[in-house]
Design a protein around this motif. Sequence first.
Motif, PDB file in Angstrom:
ATOM      1  N   TYR A  58     -65.136  39.281 -17.077  1.00  0.00           N
ATOM      2  CA  TYR A  58     -64.191  39.037 -15.987  1.00  0.00           C
ATOM      3  C   TYR A  58     -63.567  40.332 -15.458  1.00  0.00           C
ATOM      4  O   TYR A  58     -62.498  40.304 -14.853  1.00  0.00           O
ATOM      5  N   ASP A  61     -61.976  40.797 -11.959  1.00  0.00           N
ATOM      6  CA  ASP A  61     -60.800  40.006 -11.583  1.00  0.00           C
ATOM      7  C   ASP A  61     -59.510  40.541 -12.192  1.00  0.00           C
ATOM      8  O   ASP A  61     -58.483  39.852 -12.150  1.00  0.00           O
ATOM      9  N   PRO A 159     -59.784  33.334 -13.811  1.00  0.00           N
ATOM     10  CA  PRO A 159     -60.399  34.620 -14.159  1.00  0.00           C
ATOM     11  C   PRO A 159     -59.366  35.726 -14.392  1.00  0.00           C
ATOM     12  O   PRO A 159     -59.518  36.534 -15.312  1.00  0.00           O
ATOM     13  N   GLN A 160     -58.319  35.789 -13.566  1.00  0.00           N
ATOM     14  CA  GLN A 160     -57.266  36.791 -13.756  1.00  0.00           C
ATOM     15  C   GLN A 160     -56.541  36.580 -15.075  1.00  0.00           C
ATOM     16  O   GLN A 160     -56.226  37.529 -15.798  1.00  0.00           O
TER      17      GLN A 160
END
Length: 241
Positions: A58, A61, A159-160
């Motif tokens: 990820y 992000d 995702p963040q």
Amino acid sequence: MIFVFLALALGGMVKGATGAGAPVVAIPVLAAAYDVRFAVTLMVVPNLMTNLVQIWRYRADRLPDRFTLAFALAGGVGVGLGSLALVALSPDVLAITVAVAVVIYILVRFLHPGWALAFPIARRLAAPAGLTAGILQGATGISAPVAITFLNAMRLARPQFIVTISVFFAVMAAIQVPVLARLGLMTGEMFLYGLLALVPLAGAMPLGNALARFMSARTFDRIVLLLLAATAAKLVIDVLL
């Protein structure tokens, strides 16, 4: 051993879906089968490895580096302090305080569902929140009541959320390894056990990630809140028992 294996696999599913939660599921079972020190030490290696994987997955992000590093490095300082507490102090008062704070947060979220922590405020709170969560991680093996509460209040996209919490967990785990080794808890045998625990945990993460693809943002938010409620309940139960 079967229950330990299943707990690790279930923890892997939860982590794959939400980015966190493996210790919440696995540590109570490990602590019941052995003890808290064994459980906390065993989970360090799986935590480090699985979070490094999620950081890479990820990476596009991630939030601004200044925020993420402040949160994670403060957590690293806190986990060192908490590891000392794991050896020398009872974490009961801290656990109850954190559990009460989490319950208040959950109630606020349900009573005021539109409330969110603005990023400029969150940026100023990143270091204190990380430090507090790190202390709890070192002392009990579970930092979710503080770390997840803080990030969930920011209402981050999945995702963040995952990449930020993964950086936080990875930094703490990397610091825990030498600290626990210095304290005599992370022996060569325990390191090997940690690698073995990685098998069911990491093996179940893709299943959790696949299930998460069918979740809406609202469903993800509710699952995280349920995870927080479970961690708060666990902290209280551990103190009472």
